[in-house]
Design an enzyme around this catalytic site. Structure first.
Site, PDB file in Angstrom:
ATOM      1  CG  ASP A 489      -2.010  -0.612   1.236  1.00 43.95           C
ATOM      2  OD1 ASP A 489      -2.854  -0.916  -0.099  1.00 43.95           O
ATOM      3  OD2 ASP A 489      -2.706  -0.938   2.247  1.00 43.95           O
TER       4      ASP A 489
HETATM    5  C1  GLC Z   1      -1.027   2.729   6.165  1.00 43.15           C
HETATM    6  C2  GLC Z   1       0.374   1.710   6.710  1.00 43.15           C
HETATM    7  C3  GLC Z   1      -0.084   0.206   5.642  1.00 43.15           C
HETATM    8  C4  GLC Z   1      -1.168  -0.013   5.762  1.00 43.15           C
HETATM    9  C5  GLC Z   1      -1.962   1.173   4.774  1.00 43.15           C
HETATM   10  C6  GLC Z   1      -3.914   0.987   5.081  1.00 43.15           C
HETATM   11  O1  GLC Z   1      -0.773   3.127   4.546  1.00 43.15           O
HETATM   12  O2  GLC Z   1       0.997   0.914   6.355  1.00 43.15           O
HETATM   13  O3  GLC Z   1       0.077  -1.015   6.298  1.00 43.15           O
HETATM   14  O4  GLC Z   1      -1.724  -0.730   4.614  1.00 43.15           O
HETATM   15  O5  GLC Z   1      -2.175   1.859   6.180  1.00 43.15           O
HETATM   16  O6  GLC Z   1      -4.514   1.821   4.896  1.00 43.15           O
HETATM   17  C1  GLC Z   2      -1.798  -3.838   5.293  1.00 38.86           C
HETATM   18  C2  GLC Z   2      -3.033  -3.988   4.313  1.00 38.86           C
HETATM   19  C3  GLC Z   2      -3.425  -4.561   3.368  1.00 38.86           C
HETATM   20  C4  GLC Z   2      -0.826  -4.291   3.036  1.00 38.86           C
HETATM   21  C5  GLC Z   2      -0.606  -4.250   3.518  1.00 38.86           C
HETATM   22  C6  GLC Z   2       0.960  -4.122   2.925  1.00 38.86           C
HETATM   23  O1  GLC Z   2      -1.638  -4.901   6.390  1.00 38.86           O
HETATM   24  O2  GLC Z   2      -4.038  -4.102   5.149  1.00 38.86           O
HETATM   25  O3  GLC Z   2      -3.705  -4.842   2.309  1.00 38.86           O
HETATM   26  O4  GLC Z   2      -1.363  -5.377   1.521  1.00 38.86           O
HETATM   27  O5  GLC Z   2      -0.504  -3.694   4.511  1.00 38.86           O
HETATM   28  O6  GLC Z   2       1.053  -2.808   3.115  1.00 38.86           O
END
Ligand code: GLC
Ligand code: GLC
Length: 817
Positions: A489
């Site tokens: 993400d």
């Molecule tokens: C933030 C977190 C990431 C997560 C994302 C979702 O970016 O670092 O881990 O997946 O929020 O909202």
């Molecule tokens: C968080 C989010 C997931 C994402 C991950 C890596 O766990 O829930 O959707 O893939 O972060 O960013």
């Protein structure tokens, strides 16, 4: 240092001191009503939606931490002035002569004692009813009679948890309660007078000496939960809340002879009435649903019975996959706790934990599809329903809402779409479901696009659009465009955010048409062959041919443009510059593309797979797991986004982001390196770090999303336990690839890949209405390879157990060699 131990026979984790390095919690509930319950009785509960229908209040980021829960104050009158203490340790941090908290499957029990008075609190949500039961037993272990006062305490949340924490100008004037049975039954009915048709109940099954429902009266305005005026005064005030902060407190008196016990049953419930039956008489709520609950759970015996039924439910569920092995840590994690966590992620998605506030995220499209991999063997019917819900939030072009709301099941406009890996996870989830159940019929289900019935088409059509979305959204190198981000993400390559506080996830994004993801390409090659199989097995030969070609071409593209010499590249940014290359200053090598590419089988034929995994080991591995990338970004990069926003060693910036470690584990099994696969499995597995709890800090029975990486100050410290895709993927890695019991379209493939030193193991696996008792003998001391396999005593041709579906138990003997 350890703070407890596993009781494997009881399937419980036993916490032996209350001051754990962080609150260690459990989840109560299995369908609609849930409670979060810490080892000091902290937490809260809600009906279906942690944001909109929260029964009790909880303050995140509070000081002290974990204040607020279901509390019982004891005033043991045998001493001068009475000895006042809280048996769950918090909130008074009372010195206890004994303390133990057992977190089991869907229930918890806190037992403690002080000055000859023993206390136990068994807390659970019964199957099918919307309430928490707290059964309390007090026992006089002293030689003298005891007069004991017990005060219960919960604080009501005004339903919408977000509003509850912010809208004080309104909220301080709307709180309302009703009290019955001299205070034994307390009803929280804020907003019931207008548009709500539900209320909360806090009741006890015995007569009370008094009650309180006004927080300030009970505690005193300047007191914390650790010094309630009322308890110190020894007498309830019978306060009836009007506005401010409604609470529920019962005052109960007990006389206990030496050796005598007294049991009380408290019910904390959610009750709903039809619109036309809201009132008993003007201003008085209709108590029928509350009475029904209280009739049912009116005695200690009925509470015990409900707990026994709950235990049977979990026995049956976890009986579907169990492991026996010399390595007890692996056996208990794979057989019990990992699956339990998968059920919790199924129920909660990413909504409510001690790190997720319950008011933030909806259910993720990608998260939910991956979570499914971990529970489809436990509750296949519910997995089926989940798939149809998820697929309905897909857009007609194959892309998807990134999140959807659990109550409405509709896509979440605030987050929107554009995470270009999302569509492929649907293929992954549906394939796992079909392999587990053989239910190809699901492909014919009519499922809306964009939640619009008029756009409905078959689930198969959804899969095709998922597949095509990747095929048709490629960039300059022919690799898939990343969009907003892919699985990571925080790789926001089209974001360029300069505004402080702006969310990288939701901010206006532009499509460069240039930024590409090698990871999406690898996911495509990994999950594509399942799509091909689905096409073939449903008579779609032409589509299968087309897909085979697309996968082959993507594989070639990865080899041509996704390889950096010693490992797989991660991406190209919006300028077309490489990410995850030795040409980069920071972020030279990433775990995700390497794990996934090898999982997909890329480079198994030409040595690149081995090279990639060796590079991962050399550059990313640490004693606590594999970090996400190296070197960590030291500065914020406008063109990379959130990944470079975190301080080095945390989260996606070189933290050990556990979710992707099992991809490397699985990849290692592709190379047949069982010892290494098991090593990557154990490093992030919490049970193996139980005696390191001071550093790891979180529950030793569940996975955490992240462990701080080697660049961080607290290298090895875990954060964000429970709600993480780590649960599903580690379960897949251990059950399907290390122990090697893997559902495939033809049955159950037996393909173990274990350390040479592991002499064998056995697995009981329920699969399509038959039970397989599988014993694996590795006295040969190999890492991979099945020399012989018998099914019910007869040699089997190949290593795929057919789906016998006869409701019987079958013996499977496997000899490795
Ligand atoms: C933030 C977190 C990431 C997560 C994302 C979702 O970016 O670092 O881990 O997946 O929020 O909202
Ligand atoms: C968080 C989010 C997931 C994402 C991950 C890596 O766990 O829930 O959707 O893939 O972060 O960013």
């Amino acid at each position: 240092m350890q703070y407890g131990y596993f009781d494997d026979n009881a399937r419980e984790y036993v916490i032996t001191r209350p001051d754990t390095p962080y609150p260690w919690i459990n989840y109560l509930g299995s369908e609609d009503f849930y409670g979060l319950f810490s080892n000091t009785s902290g937490g809260y509960c809600f009906y279906r939606d942690a944001r909109l229908l929260r029964l009790t209040r909880y303050r995140y980021n509070n000081v002290p931490t974990d204040a607020g829960g279901r509390y019982f104050y004891i005033r043991d009158g045998g001493h001068a002035g009475g000895d006042i203490w809280t048996p769950s340790w918090m909130p008074m941090k009372s010195a206890l002569d004994r303390y133990e908290c057992r977190h089991g499957m869907g229930y918890s029990r806190i037992s403690s004692a002080r000055n000859g008075l023993a206390f136990s609190q068994t807390s659970f949500v019964p199957l099918k009813d919307n309430c928490e039961i707290h059964k309390i037993v007090l026992t006089n272990e002293s030689n003298a009679d005891k007069d004991v006062d017990i005060f219960s305490f919960i604080e009501f949340c005004l339903w919408n948890a977000n509003d509850d924490m912010t809208n004080f100008q309104r909220n301080f004037s709307i709180g309302e309660v009703e009290v019955e049975a001299d205070g034994a039954r307390i009803y929280h009915k804020t907003e019931y007078r207008e548009r709500r048709n539900h209320y909360a109940l806090w009741a006890v099954n015995v007569p009370v000496a008094g009650f309180d429902t006004d927080r300030q009266t009970f505690l005193g305005l300047y007191n914390g939960f650790d010094h309630p005026e009322t308890v110190f005064a020894g007498k309830a005030n019978n306060s009836v809340a009007s506005g401010w902060a409604p609470i529920g407190s019962h005052h109960i008196k007990a006389h206990l002879k030496p050796g005598e016990s007294k049991a009380l049953v408290f019910v904390l419930g959610y009750c709903e009435n039809p619109d036309d039956k809201k009132w008993e008489k003007p201003g008085v709520i209709n108590k029928a649903p509350a009475n029904a609950l209280l009739d049912k759970y009116g005695s200690p015996e009925s509470a015990d019975k409900a707990l026994a039924v709950l235990k049977e439910y979990w026995d049956a569920l976890l009986g579907r996959f169990s492991v026996d092995a010399e390595d007890k840590r692996m056996a208990r994690m794979a057989g019990v706790w990992n699956q339990y966590q998968c059920m919790v992620t199924f129920n909660m998605s990413r909504s409510a934990s001690y790190f997720e506030s319950g008011i933030g995220r909806g259910m993720g499209f990608r998260d939910s599809n991956q979570d499914l991999l971990g529970f489809v063997h436990l509750v296949p019917e519910r997995a089926r329903a989940r798939i149809l819900d998820i697929a309905a939030t897909q857009f007609p072009d194959g892309s998807a809402y990134h999140q959807y709301q659990p109550l409405t099941k509709r896509g979440n406009n605030e987050v929107g779409s554009g995470f270009n890996d999302d569509p492929l996870w649907l293929i992954c989830g549906v394939s796992a479901y079909i392999k587990e159940t053989g239910d190809f019929g699901i492909l014919n289900e009519k499922v809306p696009f964009d939640n619009k019935d008029e756009l409905a088409d078959s689930l198969f059509a959804h899969l095709k659009r998922s597949f095509d979305y990747t095929v048709t959204h490629t960039g300059p190198h022919g690799l898939p465009l990343i969009g907003r981000a892919d699985w990571n993400d925080c790789l926001n390559l089209n974001c360029f955010s300069k505004t402080p506080g702006e969310s990288f996830q939701t901010t206006a994004n532009f499509e460069s048409g240039v930024a590409e993801s090698v990871l999406i390409a690898a996911i495509f090659v990994f999950t594509g062959p399942d799509y091909v199989e689905i096409c073939r097995r449903t008579g779609r030969e032409e589509e299968a041919e087309y897909a085979v070609k697309a996968i082959a071409s993507m594989t070639e593209t990865i080899k041509a443009h996704g390889w950096d010499g010693n490992w797989f590249l991660r991406a190209y940014d919006a300028y077309g510059h490489k990410i995850g290359s030795n040409e980069c200053e920071d972020g030279q090598i990433f775990i995700e593309s390497n794990g996934f590419a090898v999982m997909a089988g890329i480079g198994l034929d030409d040595g690149r797979a081995k090279k990639a995994l060796d590079s991962v080991r050399e550059r990313l591995d640490t004693k606590y797991g594999i970090v996400l990338q190296q070197p960590a970004y030291r500065e914020y990069h406008l063109e990379l986004g959130e990944v470079s926003s975190y301080p080095p060693g945390y989260k996606e910036n070189a933290g050990i982001f556990c979710h992707n470690n099992p991809w490397v584990t699985i990849a290692e099994t592709k190379l047949g390196r069982g010892t290494r696969a098991f090593e990557t499995y154990t490093k992030i597995c919490p049970a193996y770090r139980e005696d390191d709890s001071d550093l790891r800090r979180l529950e030793p029975y569940v996975y955490a999303q992240m462990v701080a990486g080697k660049d961080a100050q607290c290298f090895g410290e875990a954060k964000n336990s429970w709600l993480t895709g780590t649960a599903a993927w580690t379960f897949v890695s251990i059950s399907q690839y290390i122990l090697g019991v893997r559902p495939v379209f033809d049955g159950l493939l037996i393909d173990p890949c274990i350390p040479a030193s592991m002499k064998g193991f056995s697995v009981i696996r329920h699969f399509q209405n038959a039970v397989y008792r599988i014993t694996v003998d590795n006295s040969a001391g190999v890492e991979k390879g099945v020399k012989s396999l018998t099914l019910d005593g007869k040699p089997l041709n190949g290593t795929v157990l057919p789906a016998l579906g006869d409701g019987r138990t079958h013996e499977v003997k496997v000899v490795m060699g």
